[in-house]
Design a protein around this motif. Structure first.
Motif, mmCIF file in Angstrom:
data_model
loop_
_atom_site.group_PDB
_atom_site.id
_atom_site.type_symbol
_atom_site.label_atom_id
_atom_site.label_comp_id
_atom_site.label_asym_id
_atom_site.label_seq_id
_atom_site.Cartn_x
_atom_site.Cartn_y
_atom_site.Cartn_z
ATOM 1 N N GLY A 207 13.215 -3.267 -1.623
ATOM 2 C CA GLY A 207 12.302 -2.620 -2.553
ATOM 3 C C GLY A 207 12.530 -1.121 -2.577
ATOM 4 N N TRP A 208 11.708 -0.447 -3.359
ATOM 5 C CA TRP A 208 11.770 1.004 -3.529
ATOM 6 C C TRP A 208 10.847 1.687 -2.527
ATOM 7 C CZ3 TRP A 208 15.338 2.675 -6.971
ATOM 8 C CH2 TRP A 208 15.763 1.767 -7.953
ATOM 9 N N LEU A 209 11.260 2.864 -2.058
ATOM 10 C CA LEU A 209 10.420 3.691 -1.194
ATOM 11 C C LEU A 209 10.190 5.029 -1.884
ATOM 12 C CD1 LEU A 209 9.004 3.720 1.612
ATOM 13 C CD2 LEU A 209 10.990 5.016 2.440
ATOM 14 N N VAL A 210 8.931 5.381 -2.063
ATOM 15 C CA VAL A 210 8.538 6.619 -2.753
ATOM 16 C C VAL A 210 8.064 7.608 -1.699
ATOM 17 C CG1 VAL A 210 7.037 7.632 -4.515
ATOM 18 C CG2 VAL A 210 7.822 5.245 -4.739
ATOM 19 N N THR A 211 8.681 8.782 -1.658
ATOM 20 C CA THR A 211 8.381 9.743 -0.589
ATOM 21 C C THR A 211 7.846 11.081 -1.096
ATOM 22 O OG1 THR A 211 10.733 10.317 -0.634
ATOM 23 C CG2 THR A 211 10.012 8.795 1.084
ATOM 24 N N ARG A 212 7.892 11.331 -2.403
ATOM 25 C CA ARG A 212 7.417 12.611 -2.931
ATOM 26 C C ARG A 212 5.958 12.466 -3.352
ATOM 27 N NH1 ARG A 212 11.021 14.789 -7.620
ATOM 28 N NH2 ARG A 212 9.206 14.365 -8.946
ATOM 29 N N ARG A 213 5.145 13.472 -3.065
ATOM 30 C CA ARG A 213 3.709 13.337 -3.244
ATOM 31 C C ARG A 213 3.312 13.098 -4.701
ATOM 32 N NH1 ARG A 213 -0.966 16.141 -4.248
ATOM 33 N NH2 ARG A 213 -2.764 15.611 -2.927
ATOM 34 N N ASP A 214 3.873 13.830 -5.643
ATOM 35 C CA ASP A 214 3.467 13.651 -7.031
ATOM 36 C C ASP A 214 3.794 12.250 -7.531
ATOM 37 O OD1 ASP A 214 6.210 14.285 -6.873
ATOM 38 O OD2 ASP A 214 6.247 15.058 -8.926
ATOM 39 N N LEU A 215 4.939 11.708 -7.111
ATOM 40 C CA LEU A 215 5.314 10.367 -7.526
ATOM 41 C C LEU A 215 4.469 9.314 -6.812
ATOM 42 C CD1 LEU A 215 9.186 10.856 -7.548
ATOM 43 C CD2 LEU A 215 7.621 10.865 -9.508
ATOM 44 N N ALA A 216 4.105 9.592 -5.570
ATOM 45 C CA ALA A 216 3.201 8.689 -4.855
ATOM 46 C C ALA A 216 1.863 8.586 -5.574
ATOM 47 C CB ALA A 216 3.000 9.188 -3.425
ATOM 48 N N LEU A 217 1.352 9.722 -6.033
ATOM 49 C CA LEU A 217 0.093 9.720 -6.780
ATOM 50 C C LEU A 217 0.235 8.942 -8.086
ATOM 51 C CD1 LEU A 217 -1.089 13.406 -6.236
ATOM 52 C CD2 LEU A 217 -2.161 11.342 -5.328
ATOM 53 N N ASP A 218 1.358 9.100 -8.765
ATOM 54 C CA ASP A 218 1.588 8.360 -10.006
ATOM 55 C C ASP A 218 1.468 6.859 -9.772
ATOM 56 O OD1 ASP A 218 2.010 10.696 -11.405
ATOM 57 O OD2 ASP A 218 4.205 10.559 -11.377
ATOM 58 N N VAL A 219 2.053 6.392 -8.687
ATOM 59 C CA VAL A 219 2.016 4.957 -8.387
ATOM 60 C C VAL A 219 0.598 4.509 -8.055
ATOM 61 C CG1 VAL A 219 2.799 3.170 -6.789
ATOM 62 C CG2 VAL A 219 4.414 4.889 -7.627
ATOM 63 N N MET A 220 -0.082 5.218 -7.178
ATOM 64 C CA MET A 220 -1.396 4.763 -6.714
ATOM 65 C C MET A 220 -2.481 4.881 -7.786
ATOM 66 S SD MET A 220 -1.503 5.907 -2.696
ATOM 67 C CE MET A 220 -1.038 7.629 -2.932
ATOM 68 N N ARG A 221 -2.292 5.792 -8.742
ATOM 69 C CA ARG A 221 -3.284 5.943 -9.807
ATOM 70 C C ARG A 221 -3.152 4.885 -10.894
ATOM 71 N NH1 ARG A 221 -2.393 12.494 -10.294
ATOM 72 N NH2 ARG A 221 -4.084 13.135 -8.896
ATOM 73 N N ASP A 222 -1.960 4.329 -11.056
ATOM 74 C CA ASP A 222 -1.665 3.451 -12.184
ATOM 75 C C ASP A 222 -1.626 1.995 -11.724
ATOM 76 O OD1 ASP A 222 -0.832 2.216 -14.468
ATOM 77 O OD2 ASP A 222 1.060 3.307 -14.670
ATOM 78 N N ALA A 223 -2.816 1.395 -11.585
ATOM 79 C CA ALA A 223 -2.882 0.012 -11.116
ATOM 80 C C ALA A 223 -2.424 -0.977 -12.177
ATOM 81 C CB ALA A 223 -4.303 -0.313 -10.681
ATOM 82 N N THR A 224 -2.317 -0.539 -13.417
ATOM 83 C CA THR A 224 -1.832 -1.428 -14.470
ATOM 84 C C THR A 224 -0.339 -1.654 -14.340
ATOM 85 O OG1 THR A 224 -3.582 -0.654 -15.958
ATOM 86 C CG2 THR A 224 -1.698 -1.780 -16.961
ATOM 87 N N THR A 225 0.395 -0.599 -14.018
ATOM 88 C CA THR A 225 1.848 -0.693 -13.878
ATOM 89 C C THR A 225 2.270 -1.059 -12.463
ATOM 90 O OG1 THR A 225 2.083 0.995 -15.601
ATOM 91 C CG2 THR A 225 4.019 0.550 -14.246
ATOM 92 N N PHE A 226 1.524 -0.573 -11.470
ATOM 93 C CA PHE A 226 1.864 -0.806 -10.071
ATOM 94 C C PHE A 226 0.674 -1.493 -9.399
ATOM 95 C CE2 PHE A 226 4.164 3.032 -11.438
ATOM 96 C CZ PHE A 226 5.477 2.626 -11.211
ATOM 97 N N THR A 227 0.733 -2.789 -9.283
ATOM 98 C CA THR A 227 -0.409 -3.571 -8.838
ATOM 99 C C THR A 227 -0.257 -4.033 -7.396
ATOM 100 O OG1 THR A 227 -1.802 -5.483 -9.385
ATOM 101 C CG2 THR A 227 0.586 -5.773 -9.620
#
Length: 393
Positions: A44-64
């Protein structure tokens, strides 16, 4: 090597063993060069940058989180932790009120003070001890047991359930098959929840949840999440914060001189070593995340440990600084719809625990005969925390 792995050489060379042992140098390299990287060992993918981490955790429609591979759900079934959208709200809402700041203070502060005082009083005459399992763990277990109000259950039983469930979740996350202990522990927890709900005369959080819109099995699943989340988060917070302070005598001296800095020390410890190092999401569609093309169904793991040391947000990110002005921007409790429900309770427990320990164990210091360091791929804390202190003359 697959084409996607070849495009991410740092990720291809990253092992889960390294991330469990000492992840921060590798996470820094990934964050700088491959902030969204494909890790073959993770599949899988590993996200390590803070702004991109926030993008993932905020968007439950795309990242569930709502995916059959979600490790916690494999052990305890669907819960607020493994559902999104309306179902997530339905599972979470009955548990929110008792964990608001005022309710936490009014409902738990006196119990935490008493339990902390009891544990420190028992420890104090020895002049040495192991504070993870003789102090931080028992305190966390006692508070969770009190919060859930399980009928006929002792803290030691709750601890045994927690150990087994967390071990199973960790095994599944690491790609191993979980043994039967986690399933057996959850069955016992579910029976205790059923007994508690049946005893409707009690003023239990679980009884009120069952009186709302949740079935008893759903109450049990969420009780398991609250149990091991509350224990794991708080035991790790207390242990990691003590380790950080004792490893940095200059910072400990600042806190001793001004206990108002204790909250800053806790936030800074959370930033440097979050008790839960990663959170998992699954892509519901093809999408772009930073420089990476994510495919529908891909595992996307957010490294909270990596995001918390992003130098774009936290200058000199590897330094422990109890006066860091923006330490509260740490993401140890995640973000978005799945922000930790009991974050206020965990902070209150840790603050009271550290205050008592620092106040009542004179000249507290690490035991040089038992060196230790945080460890773990998913849940990170030192296996032990052996310390010494002076006995009153």
């Amino acid at each position: 090597m697959s084409a996607v792995a070849a495009a991410y050489p740092l990720g291809a060379g990253t092992t889960l063993a390294e991330l469990a042992r000492d992840p921060h140098p590798r996470l820094a390299r990934l964050r700088e060069s491959e902030p969204v990287s494909w890790l073959p060992e993770l599949d899988g993918w590993l996200v390590t940058r803070r702004d991109l981490a926030l993008d993932v955790m905020r968007d439950a429609t795309t990242f569930t989180v709502d995916d059959p591979r979600f490790s916690t759900a494999q052990v305890v079934g669907p819960s607020m932790l493994s559902l999104d959208g309306e179902q997530h709200a339905r599972h979470r809402e009955p548990f929110t009120a008792p964990f608001r700041p005022r309710e936490v203070r009014d409902g738990f502060a006196s119990f935490i003070e008493r339990e902390t005082d009891r544990l420190v009083t028992e420890l104090r005459p020895a002049g040495a001890g192991e504070l993870r399992r003789a102090f931080a763990g028992p305190l966390a277990v006692a508070v969770v047991t009190e919060a859930l109000g399980l009928t006929g259950t002792t803290p030691s039983t709750v601890l045994s359930w927690y150990d087994a469930i967390v071990r199973s979740v960790s095994d599944i996350t690491a790609g191993h098959e979980a043994g039967p202990a986690g399933t057996a522990a959850y069955a016992e927890l579910r029976a205790a929840v059923e007994a508690t709900v049946a005893d409707r005369g009690g003023a239990s959080l679980l009884v009120s949840a069952a009186a709302g819109h949740l079935t008893v099995p759903e109450v049990a699943s969420n009780a398991a999440v609250l149990m091991f989340g509350g224990i794991e988060t708080t035991e790790a917070m207390i242990t990691n914060a003590l380790l950080h302070l004792l490893r940095h005598p200059d910072q400990l001296a600042l806190v001793r001189a001004d206990m108002g800095l204790l909250d800053g020390a806790i936030e800074e410890s959370l930033r440097l070593e979050p008790g839960a190092a990663v959170v998992d999401r699954y892509a519901t569609r093809d999408t772009l995340l930073g420089p990476a093309t994510i495919r529908e169904g891909d595992l996307v793991t957010v490294s909270l440990a990596g995001a918390n040391r992003d130098p774009a947000v936290f200058p000199d990110p590897d330094r422990f600084d109890v006066r860091r002005e923006n330490a509260r921007l740490q993401l140890a409790f995640a973000h978005g719809p799945h922000y930790c429900l009991a974050a206020h309770l965990a902070r209150l427990e840790t603050r009271i625990a550290l205050h008592h320990v620092l106040d009542r164990l004179p000249s507290l210091r690490l035991d040089p005969d038992h060196p230790t360091a945080p460890h773990g791929l998913v849940f990170r804390k030192p296996p032990t925390l052996h310390v010494r202190w002076d006995l009153a003359s």
